[in-house]
Design a protein around this motif. Structure first.
Motif, PDB file in Angstrom:
ATOM      1  N   LEU A   1     -30.042   0.079  25.416  1.00 22.94           N
ATOM      2  CA  LEU A   1     -29.107  -0.313  24.385  1.00 22.94           C
ATOM      3  C   LEU A   1     -27.941   0.781  24.175  1.00 22.94           C
ATOM      4  N   ASP A   2     -26.995   0.510  23.771  1.00 25.38           N
ATOM      5  CA  ASP A   2     -25.846   1.511  23.349  1.00 25.38           C
ATOM      6  C   ASP A   2     -25.551   1.814  21.902  1.00 25.38           C
ATOM      7  N   PRO A   3     -26.136   3.144  21.382  1.00 29.04           N
ATOM      8  CA  PRO A   3     -26.059   3.219  19.916  1.00 29.04           C
ATOM      9  C   PRO A   3     -24.565   3.077  19.643  1.00 29.04           C
ATOM     10  N   ALA A   4     -23.508   3.062  20.352  1.00 27.31           N
ATOM     11  CA  ALA A   4     -22.129   3.214  19.829  1.00 27.31           C
ATOM     12  C   ALA A   4     -21.717   1.723  19.552  1.00 27.31           C
ATOM     13  N   VAL A   5     -22.720   0.617  19.955  1.00 28.99           N
ATOM     14  CA  VAL A   5     -22.409  -0.447  19.541  1.00 28.99           C
ATOM     15  C   VAL A   5     -22.958  -1.163  18.366  1.00 28.99           C
ATOM     16  N   ALA A   6     -22.351  -1.655  17.204  1.00 25.16           N
ATOM     17  CA  ALA A   6     -23.288  -1.754  16.068  1.00 25.16           C
ATOM     18  C   ALA A   6     -24.482  -2.591  15.964  1.00 25.16           C
TER      19      ALA A   6
ATOM     20  N   ALA B   1     -30.163  26.121  19.450  1.00 28.21           N
ATOM     21  CA  ALA B   1     -30.072  25.562  20.802  1.00 28.21           C
ATOM     22  C   ALA B   1     -29.643  24.165  20.991  1.00 28.21           C
ATOM     23  N   GLY B   2     -29.646  23.223  19.985  1.00 23.96           N
ATOM     24  CA  GLY B   2     -28.837  21.830  20.039  1.00 23.96           C
ATOM     25  C   GLY B   2     -30.070  21.129  19.910  1.00 23.96           C
ATOM     26  N   LYS B   3     -31.208  21.276  19.512  1.00 23.32           N
ATOM     27  CA  LYS B   3     -32.052  20.341  19.466  1.00 23.32           C
ATOM     28  C   LYS B   3     -32.181  19.316  18.338  1.00 23.32           C
ATOM     29  N   SER B   4     -31.716  19.889  16.953  1.00 24.72           N
ATOM     30  CA  SER B   4     -31.417  18.680  16.184  1.00 24.72           C
ATOM     31  C   SER B   4     -30.271  17.886  16.373  1.00 24.72           C
ATOM     32  N   THR B   5     -29.130  18.470  17.087  1.00 22.22           N
ATOM     33  CA  THR B   5     -27.916  17.672  17.503  1.00 22.22           C
ATOM     34  C   THR B   5     -28.480  16.475  18.443  1.00 22.22           C
ATOM     35  N   LEU B   6     -29.097  16.907  19.514  1.00 22.70           N
ATOM     36  CA  LEU B   6     -29.594  16.079  20.308  1.00 22.70           C
ATOM     37  C   LEU B   6     -30.626  14.862  19.691  1.00 22.70           C
ATOM     38  N   LEU B   7     -31.647  15.320  18.928  1.00 20.10           N
ATOM     39  CA  LEU B   7     -32.426  14.307  18.359  1.00 20.10           C
ATOM     40  C   LEU B   7     -31.493  13.489  17.476  1.00 20.10           C
ATOM     41  N   ARG B   8     -30.606  14.022  16.525  1.00 21.64           N
ATOM     42  CA  ARG B   8     -29.755  13.135  15.579  1.00 21.64           C
ATOM     43  C   ARG B   8     -29.027  12.034  16.571  1.00 21.64           C
ATOM     44  N   MET B   9     -28.539  12.288  17.696  1.00 21.46           N
ATOM     45  CA  MET B   9     -27.666  11.404  18.507  1.00 21.46           C
ATOM     46  C   MET B   9     -28.648  10.342  18.831  1.00 21.46           C
ATOM     47  N   LEU B  10     -29.795  10.749  19.340  1.00 20.22           N
ATOM     48  CA  LEU B  10     -30.915   9.640  19.752  1.00 20.22           C
ATOM     49  C   LEU B  10     -31.249   8.953  18.622  1.00 20.22           C
ATOM     50  N   ALA B  11     -31.386   9.473  17.360  1.00 22.64           N
ATOM     51  CA  ALA B  11     -31.984   8.728  16.140  1.00 22.64           C
ATOM     52  C   ALA B  11     -30.641   7.696  15.587  1.00 22.64           C
ATOM     53  N   THR B  12     -29.375   7.800  16.435  1.00 23.10           N
ATOM     54  CA  THR B  12     -28.292   7.104  16.014  1.00 23.10           C
ATOM     55  C   THR B  12     -27.877   7.468  14.601  1.00 23.10           C
ATOM     56  N   VAL B  13     -27.895   8.798  14.216  1.00 21.57           N
ATOM     57  CA  VAL B  13     -27.212   8.990  12.898  1.00 21.57           C
ATOM     58  C   VAL B  13     -26.197  10.054  13.326  1.00 21.57           C
ATOM     59  N   LEU B  14     -25.698  10.233  14.421  1.00 23.01           N
ATOM     60  CA  LEU B  14     -24.748  11.163  15.117  1.00 23.01           C
ATOM     61  C   LEU B  14     -24.203  10.673  16.248  1.00 23.01           C
ATOM     62  N   SER B  15     -22.982  10.471  16.450  1.00 22.85           N
ATOM     63  CA  SER B  15     -22.312  10.055  17.540  1.00 22.85           C
ATOM     64  C   SER B  15     -21.923  11.153  18.683  1.00 22.85           C
ATOM     65  N   GLN B  16     -22.012  10.994  19.844  1.00 22.27           N
ATOM     66  CA  GLN B  16     -21.569  11.998  20.659  1.00 22.27           C
ATOM     67  C   GLN B  16     -20.046  11.890  21.055  1.00 22.27           C
ATOM     68  N   ASP B  17     -19.519  13.154  21.455  1.00 23.62           N
ATOM     69  CA  ASP B  17     -18.203  13.270  22.012  1.00 23.62           C
ATOM     70  C   ASP B  17     -18.114  12.379  23.155  1.00 23.62           C
ATOM     71  N   VAL B  18     -19.091  12.650  24.193  1.00 21.12           N
ATOM     72  CA  VAL B  18     -18.706  12.045  25.484  1.00 21.12           C
ATOM     73  C   VAL B  18     -20.067  11.998  26.201  1.00 21.12           C
ATOM     74  N   GLY B  19     -20.260  11.022  27.143  1.00 21.55           N
ATOM     75  CA  GLY B  19     -21.599  10.799  27.781  1.00 21.55           C
ATOM     76  C   GLY B  19     -22.357   9.740  27.243  1.00 21.55           C
ATOM     77  N   PRO B  20     -22.387   8.603  28.276  1.00 22.71           N
ATOM     78  CA  PRO B  20     -23.290   7.559  27.509  1.00 22.71           C
ATOM     79  C   PRO B  20     -24.616   8.011  26.998  1.00 22.71           C
ATOM     80  N   ILE B  21     -25.187   7.128  25.938  1.00 18.58           N
ATOM     81  CA  ILE B  21     -26.550   7.168  25.520  1.00 18.58           C
ATOM     82  C   ILE B  21     -27.000   5.777  25.739  1.00 18.58           C
ATOM     83  N   ARG B  22     -28.252   5.502  26.232  1.00 15.48           N
ATOM     84  CA  ARG B  22     -28.800   4.533  26.384  1.00 15.48           C
ATOM     85  C   ARG B  22     -30.321   4.643  25.717  1.00 15.48           C
ATOM     86  N   VAL B  23     -30.786   3.861  24.767  1.00 11.18           N
ATOM     87  CA  VAL B  23     -32.135   3.841  24.326  1.00 11.18           C
ATOM     88  C   VAL B  23     -32.510   2.324  24.467  1.00 11.18           C
ATOM     89  N   PHE B  24     -33.613   2.429  25.102  1.00 13.91           N
ATOM     90  CA  PHE B  24     -34.209   0.804  25.351  1.00 13.91           C
ATOM     91  C   PHE B  24     -32.971  -0.039  26.174  1.00 13.91           C
TER      92      PHE B  24
END
Ligand code: ADP
Length: 218
Positions: A67-72, A42-65
């Motif tokens: 903050l942007d995981p794409a910025v080191a 279904a995409g559960k692991s893929t979503l969780l990996r992106m939130l855990a900052t171990v996988l980057s997304q193709d498009v669509g901003p992610i904010r956690v707290f």
């Protein structure tokens, strides 16, 4: 909502070739235990990996707290406040449970020895491994190994816990214990966990996300 949102996703997408693993997902969430439910693939692991900052997304901003995981620098700030249990946690099999969790605690910058020892013992007690903590990982059952990895994710009281199938391999008693621990953590933090079992989310999740073929259904 966005005022206290810990996670904010806007049209988040991730493809593998022609497969849309996560497909234009919009969602934001805050404190509490949130269940991510869906069949295999279904995409559960893929979503969780992106939130855990171990996988980057193709498009669509992610904010956690916020903050942007794409910025080191921001990614690092997120990781400092994050606990992650991957679907397949690689554990050093010759380490004892204690040494493994202690090692992760060092990586998590818990540098004071006394503080670290107390914290390692605390998380091992939380998952019910106090009596087994000096056994080598390779001599532990699959369920116990899973609990060692969960203990490591609990180190340092993370503000966001991302858990990929935390109940896998646990017997009913251990599941119950895990629910108690996670409900407790969910009082002050965000706990996002995946499962393919409906009873798991019904039992203790305050919110449920249903994912199917990368899309949010509910
Ligand atoms: P779930 O965790 O819900 O079982 P996944 O996120 O693992 O789902 O997978 C979602 C989809 O993406 C599946 O179709 C899967 O085959 C595909 N997929 C996941 N990871 C990869 C990868 N590294 N390479 C190619 N395809 C992948």
């Amino acid at each position: 909502m966005s005022g206290d949102a810990v996670i904010e996703l806007t049209s988040l997408s991730k493809r593998y070739g022609s497969t849309a693993a996560v497909d234009e997902l919009d969602w934001s969430g805050g404190r509490g235990v949130i269940g991510l439910l869906g069949p295999n693939g279904a995409g559960k692991s893929t979503l969780l990996r992106m939130l855990a900052t171990v996988l980057s997304q193709d498009v669509g901003p992610i904010r956690v707290f916020g903050l942007d995981p794409a910025v080191a620098a921001e990614r690092l700030a997120i990781r400092r406040r994050l606990g992650y249990l991957p679907q397949e946690a690689g554990l050093y099999r010759n380490f004892s449970a204690y040494d493994l969790v202690d090692y992760v605690a060092v990586l998590k910058e818990i540098t004071d020895r006394t503080t670290r020892r107390d914290e390692v013992r605390r998380v091992l007690a939380e998952v019910g491994l106090t009596d087994q903590m000096h056994r080598r990982i390779r001599t532990l059952s699959g369920g116990m190994q899973r609990r060692v990895a969960l203990a490591a994710a609990l180190l340092g009281h993370p503000d966001l816990l991302v858990l990929d199938e935390p109940a896998a391999g646990l017997d009913p008693d251990q599941r119950l214990r895990m629910r108690t621990v996670l409900s407790d953590v969910g009082q002050r933090a965000t706990v996002l966990l995946s499962t393919h079992q409906t009873d798991e989310v019904a039992a203790f999740c305050q919110r449920v996300l249903i994912l199917d073929r990368g899309r949010l259904l509910f």
